[in-house]
Design a protein around this motif. Structure first.
Motif, PDB file in Angstrom:
ATOM      1  N   VAL A 190      -6.989  -8.905   6.385  1.00  0.00           N
ATOM      2  CA  VAL A 190      -5.999  -8.071   7.062  1.00  0.00           C
ATOM      3  C   VAL A 190      -6.484  -7.802   8.481  1.00  0.00           C
ATOM      4  N   GLN A 191      -5.545  -7.597   9.374  1.00  0.00           N
ATOM      5  CA  GLN A 191      -5.910  -7.259  10.748  1.00  0.00           C
ATOM      6  C   GLN A 191      -6.283  -5.784  10.850  1.00  0.00           C
ATOM      7  N   ALA A 192      -7.084  -5.472  11.839  1.00  0.00           N
ATOM      8  CA  ALA A 192      -7.460  -4.084  12.079  1.00  0.00           C
ATOM      9  C   ALA A 192      -6.198  -3.227  12.240  1.00  0.00           C
ATOM     10  N   GLY A 193      -6.241  -2.053  11.613  1.00  0.00           N
ATOM     11  CA  GLY A 193      -5.076  -1.171  11.613  1.00  0.00           C
ATOM     12  C   GLY A 193      -4.170  -1.361  10.424  1.00  0.00           C
ATOM     13  N   GLY A 194      -4.387  -2.423   9.687  1.00  0.00           N
ATOM     14  CA  GLY A 194      -3.551  -2.719   8.537  1.00  0.00           C
ATOM     15  C   GLY A 194      -3.998  -1.977   7.285  1.00  0.00           C
ATOM     16  N   SER A 195      -3.346  -2.311   6.171  1.00  0.00           N
ATOM     17  CA  SER A 195      -3.601  -1.633   4.904  1.00  0.00           C
ATOM     18  C   SER A 195      -3.801  -2.644   3.780  1.00  0.00           C
ATOM     19  N   LEU A 196      -4.571  -2.229   2.792  1.00  0.00           N
ATOM     20  CA  LEU A 196      -4.741  -2.977   1.557  1.00  0.00           C
ATOM     21  C   LEU A 196      -4.830  -1.972   0.428  1.00  0.00           C
ATOM     22  N   ARG A 197      -4.451  -2.416  -0.772  1.00  0.00           N
ATOM     23  CA  ARG A 197      -4.586  -1.568  -1.954  1.00  0.00           C
ATOM     24  C   ARG A 197      -5.380  -2.345  -2.990  1.00  0.00           C
ATOM     25  N   LEU A 198      -6.485  -1.763  -3.396  1.00  0.00           N
ATOM     26  CA  LEU A 198      -7.331  -2.384  -4.406  1.00  0.00           C
ATOM     27  C   LEU A 198      -7.010  -1.799  -5.781  1.00  0.00           C
ATOM     28  N   PHE A 199      -7.095  -2.667  -6.786  1.00  0.00           N
ATOM     29  CA  PHE A 199      -6.826  -2.261  -8.158  1.00  0.00           C
ATOM     30  C   PHE A 199      -8.034  -2.574  -9.027  1.00  0.00           C
ATOM     31  N   CYS A 200      -8.286  -1.720  -9.992  1.00  0.00           N
ATOM     32  CA  CYS A 200      -9.343  -1.963 -10.965  1.00  0.00           C
ATOM     33  C   CYS A 200      -8.803  -1.596 -12.337  1.00  0.00           C
TER      34      CYS A 200
END
Length: 114
Positions: A12-22
């Protein structure tokens, strides 16, 4: 035994978002706190965020206000906003059980480009 499987990493580019799942499986009834850790190349593994069964949360200072940990049944999520290049690391899900055991997932890679 508790098995942990992470997903959701990526580029992802700086400033972006991600959602991690476990997703946890096995003796999930024995889990109390769950957490996300990360390890960048050449650095020690560090705790990013932790959540207890009472949904008390704690964050490392560098992610406060940007990351949110949440928990639902046998899953734990990490919403990461305003990502920075220094957030680049392998992210690991962690579970601690009532009898003092610790379990780890296999990790998911997060890369933040500048």
């Amino acid at each position: 035994q508790v098995q942990l499987v992470e997903s959701g990493g990526g580029l992802v580019q700086a400033g972006g978002s991600l959602r991690l799942f476990c997703a946890a499986s096995g003796s999930i009834f024995s889990i109390n706190a769950m957490a996300w850790y990360r390890q960048a190349p050449g650095k020690w593994r560090e705790m990013v965020a932790v959540i207890t069964t009472d949904e008390i949360t704690h964050y490392t200072d560098s992610v406060k206000g940007r990351f949110t940990i949440s928990r639902a049944k046998n899953t734990v999520h990490l919403q990461m906003n305003s990502l920075k290049p220094e957030d680049t690391a392998d992210y690991y899900c962690n579970a601690n059980t009532n009898d003092g055991r610790t379990f780890w997932g296999q990790g998911t890679q997060v890369t933040v480009s500048s």
